[in-house]
Design a protein around this motif. Structure first.
Motif, short mmCIF file in Angstrom:
data_model
loop_
_atom_site.label_atom_id
_atom_site.label_comp_id
_atom_site.label_asym_id
_atom_site.label_seq_id
_atom_site.Cartn_x
_atom_site.Cartn_y
_atom_site.Cartn_z
N PRO A 72 15.54 6.43 22.02
CA PRO A 72 14.92 5.86 22.94
C PRO A 72 13.82 6.83 23.75
CG PRO A 72 17.11 6.40 23.85
CD PRO A 72 16.94 6.36 22.29
N ALA A 73 14.07 8.03 23.64
CA ALA A 73 12.99 9.08 24.08
C ALA A 73 11.78 9.56 22.94
CB ALA A 73 13.59 10.51 24.51
N GLY A 74 12.14 8.98 21.92
CA GLY A 74 10.96 9.22 20.78
C GLY A 74 11.02 10.56 20.43
N ILE A 75 11.68 11.20 20.27
CA ILE A 75 11.76 12.76 19.96
C ILE A 75 11.79 12.91 18.45
CG2 ILE A 75 12.90 13.55 22.03
CD1 ILE A 75 15.10 14.48 20.14
N MET A 76 12.30 11.83 17.46
CA MET A 76 12.72 12.09 16.29
C MET A 76 11.26 12.15 15.49
SD MET A 76 15.56 13.20 15.94
CE MET A 76 15.21 13.57 14.16
N ASN A 77 10.82 13.04 14.97
CA ASN A 77 9.49 12.94 14.06
C ASN A 77 8.18 12.06 14.76
OD1 ASN A 77 8.12 13.89 11.81
ND2 ASN A 77 8.94 12.73 10.27
N PRO A 78 7.92 12.40 16.04
CA PRO A 78 6.83 11.87 16.50
C PRO A 78 5.78 11.86 15.80
CG PRO A 78 7.29 13.94 17.64
CD PRO A 78 8.39 13.81 16.66
N GLY A 79 5.06 10.49 15.86
CA GLY A 79 3.82 10.45 15.19
C GLY A 79 3.90 9.66 13.90
N CYS A 80 5.14 9.88 13.24
CA CYS A 80 5.37 9.73 11.92
C CYS A 80 5.75 7.95 11.92
CB CYS A 80 6.30 10.68 11.30
SG CYS A 80 7.01 10.13 9.43
N LEU A 81 5.40 7.54 10.59
CA LEU A 81 5.80 6.07 10.34
C LEU A 81 5.30 4.96 11.41
CD1 LEU A 81 7.27 4.10 8.63
CD2 LEU A 81 9.42 4.48 9.72
N LEU A 82 5.67 4.81 12.74
CA LEU A 82 5.19 4.08 13.93
C LEU A 82 4.29 5.05 14.49
CD1 LEU A 82 8.66 2.43 14.32
CD2 LEU A 82 6.52 1.20 13.25
N SER A 83 2.96 4.47 14.89
CA SER A 83 1.87 5.13 15.62
C SER A 83 2.56 4.80 17.07
CB SER A 83 0.57 4.86 15.29
OG SER A 83 0.44 3.38 15.32
N PHE A 128 0.92 -1.20 -0.07
CA PHE A 128 -0.13 0.15 -0.10
C PHE A 128 0.93 1.36 -0.04
CE2 PHE A 128 0.71 -0.91 4.32
CZ PHE A 128 1.19 0.43 5.06
N SER A 129 2.18 1.17 0.08
CA SER A 129 2.90 2.26 -0.03
C SER A 129 4.33 1.81 -0.80
CB SER A 129 3.30 2.80 1.32
OG SER A 129 4.40 3.67 1.41
N ALA A 130 4.26 2.25 -2.00
CA ALA A 130 5.30 1.85 -3.20
C ALA A 130 6.65 2.96 -2.91
CB ALA A 130 4.91 1.80 -4.44
N GLU A 131 6.22 3.97 -3.09
CA GLU A 131 7.39 5.04 -3.07
C GLU A 131 7.10 6.42 -2.11
OE1 GLU A 131 8.02 6.41 -6.73
OE2 GLU A 131 6.19 7.02 -7.12
N HIS A 132 6.01 6.59 -1.69
CA HIS A 132 5.55 7.66 -0.88
C HIS A 132 5.55 7.69 0.67
CE1 HIS A 132 2.77 9.13 -4.45
NE2 HIS A 132 3.89 9.27 -4.69
N GLY A 133 5.98 6.55 1.16
CA GLY A 133 6.16 6.40 2.54
C GLY A 133 4.98 6.21 3.47
N ILE A 134 5.20 6.21 4.70
CA ILE A 134 3.93 6.15 5.38
C ILE A 134 3.53 7.48 6.03
CG2 ILE A 134 3.29 4.90 7.55
CD1 ILE A 134 3.82 3.11 5.46
N GLY A 135 4.47 8.43 6.32
CA GLY A 135 4.21 9.55 7.16
C GLY A 135 3.14 9.49 8.33
N ARG A 136 2.43 10.50 8.34
CA ARG A 136 1.25 10.46 9.38
C ARG A 136 -0.01 9.89 8.98
NH1 ARG A 136 4.53 13.17 12.78
NH2 ARG A 136 5.88 14.80 11.79
N LYS A 137 -0.19 10.07 7.51
CA LYS A 137 -1.32 9.49 6.79
C LYS A 137 -1.56 7.99 7.04
CE LYS A 137 -3.23 9.54 2.36
NZ LYS A 137 -2.88 10.05 0.81
#
Length: 470
Positions: free
Chosen positions: A459-470, A424-433
């Motif tokens: 470990p603190a989850g500061i990098m792009n929170p909410g993106c890719l992995l919910s 379901f994601s060939a080249e655009h990625g997961i993002g927040r959507k």
């Protein structure tokens, strides 16, 4: 010292934007996602990125890396709500230095904020090619295409971004700088760390530099616009071209009539060369004489016409005609943004399954939403299909629950891809959507591994929170 004050001490006066100055940074490309951020930080070099990330980590604020903000899944835009600690958007727009071009090694080393078109121009000045090509190449940045593993129109011949990155420089979530800027084709010294960050969408660190693989610059092109009656015919033409033209085949783009009508409505100066249900933009590229390459394409296309695989073929006989063909192809994204409401899916299936997917998904959508129109543009040579479900503005506004419609269309289309062994994601990625889609459709072991990697590096989850992995 509060975080804003600290960032102001790290960056020059115009390097921290707040208030209304953030407007162009907190909205996604579609204009559908309006988010919140503490500020926009505009570093000039890797040292400043490191200092910004260190400050955010100490203060417990999230960090959202942002390139050209041309992504289609919201990875570079903040969420509409972010709790009591708003994230800092780190825009790399000021990091545009071409660091080095090694002609003999066929590499170019660049800052992550370099515009893709500028990298193309720098490589071409040395008779070299960086092959990743996108409709947004005039505004997307290298860090963005690396972080999303961008594909584009040349994947058929050269592969995606992942296949064209040799080295990276990355600022990690604690501010540490990993310098992996090596232009080596062979380096078998443990884990290939660069692959962790390619396609990670800024969730493991901020890419600040890249060593990119270059290729010989093709001197000649042969281009044709082909009309046909079905995707099954397109598959037959693809197989014929691959058999006769081999690696010279660089472009094989499939579009349907509805998609092209939207492009022309958005850009009235453009014209579709011929009326047909389906269309192909085909291009060969090589180092040979133009005449022999054109003869190869035209002979093969002629055989496809004689075999009944094509309805018509219009070769590009000038640079302006070739540019007009490409303008139609590259106009699709902007057309979909301005044409009512288009729910766009980024699907990949095995190449031989593209016709089946298009038939199954189109029928499935129409069975539920009879007034919807399907718009298709496909990098068919690598099995990637951008499948758009179009609703007129009035129909969309009349819907009682647009959010439910969006989810229903997504489920229908993605189920059709799953049934054919697709993605379901060939080249655009997961993002927040698409975080929920990933959580629902990914193999549990795969998700577990991704979460463990995220926890180990951030470990603190500061990098792009909410993106890719919910």
């Amino acid at each position: 010292m509060d975080l804003l004050t600290l960032l102001g001490s790290i960056l020059p006066r115009d390097g921290v934007l707040t208030g209304t100055d953030m407007a162009g940074y907190v909205q996604d490309w579609w204009g559908r996602q309006q988010g919140q951020a503490l500020c926009i930080a505009l570093p000039r070099d890797t040292a400043e990125v490191s200092a910004i990330v260190s400050a955010c980590a100490a203060a417990g604020h999230g960090v959202i890396p942002q390139g050209g903000n041309t992504g289609l899944t919201g990875a570079a835009s903040p969420a509409s709500t972010a709790g009591d600690r708003l994230p800092v958007i780190v825009s790399l727009a000021r990091m545009r230095r071409i660091r080095d071009i090694d002609v003999a090694n066929f590499t170019i080393s660049v800052d992550a904020g370099c515009i893709l078109a500028d990298v193309h121009a720098a490589a071409e000045a040395h008779q070299r090619l960086f092959p990743v090509s996108l409709g947004a190449e005039g505004s997307c940045q290298i860090g963005g295409i690396v972080s999303t593993n961008a594909g584009g129109t040349n994947v058929l011949r050269y592969g995606s971004t992942r296949e064209n990155v040799l080295g990276l420089e990355v600022v990690l979530p604690d501010g540490t700088v990993w310098n992996g800027m090596k232009g080596l084709r062979k380096d078998n010294t443990g884990y290939d760390l660069r692959q962790l960050f390619i396609g990670a969408e800024g969730t493991l660190g901020i890419v600040t530099g890249a060593v990119l693989k270059l290729h010989p610059l093709s001197r000649v092109h042969a281009t044709a616009w082909l009309a046909l009656d079905s995707p099954a015919s397109a598959l037959a033409v693809l197989n014929r071209l691959r058999a006769t033209c081999g690696e010279r085949l660089t472009t094989f783009e499939l579009l349907n009539a509805a998609q092209l009508a939207a492009v022309v409505a958005c850009q009235p100066k453009l014209r579709v060369p011929v009326e047909a249900p389906w269309h192909l933009l085909v291009e060969l590229a090589d180092m040979t004489e133009a005449g022999s390459l054109e003869a190869l394409l035209f002979d093969t296309v002629g055989e496809a016409l004689s075999g009944g695989e094509l309805l018509d073929a219009i070769p590009a006989t000038s640079d302006s005609q070739r540019a007009a063909y490409w303008a139609l192809r590259h106009g699709t994204a902007e057309a979909n943004r301005s044409s009512g409401v288009v729910l766009s899916a980024d699907i990949s299936v095995p190449v031989a399954s593209v016709p089946a997917f298009l038939e199954n998904a189109s029928n499935a959508v129409r069975n539920v939403f009879a007034r919807a129109t399907t718009m298709v543009v496909s990098h068919m040579g690598d099995g990637n299909i951008h499948f758009g479900t179009h609703f007129d503005t009035a129909d969309w506004q009349a819907m009682r629950d647009p959010a439910a419609t969006t989810l229903a269309v997504r489920r229908i289309v993605n189920d059709c891809a799953d049934a054919l062994g697709g993605s379901f994601s060939a080249e655009h990625g997961i993002g927040r959507k698409l975080t929920e889609e990933l959580a629902k459709r990914a193999d549990p072991a795969e998700l577990l591994l991704m979460r463990r990697i995220k926890a180990a590096i951030d470990p603190a989850g500061i990098m792009n929170p909410g993106c890719l992995l919910s």
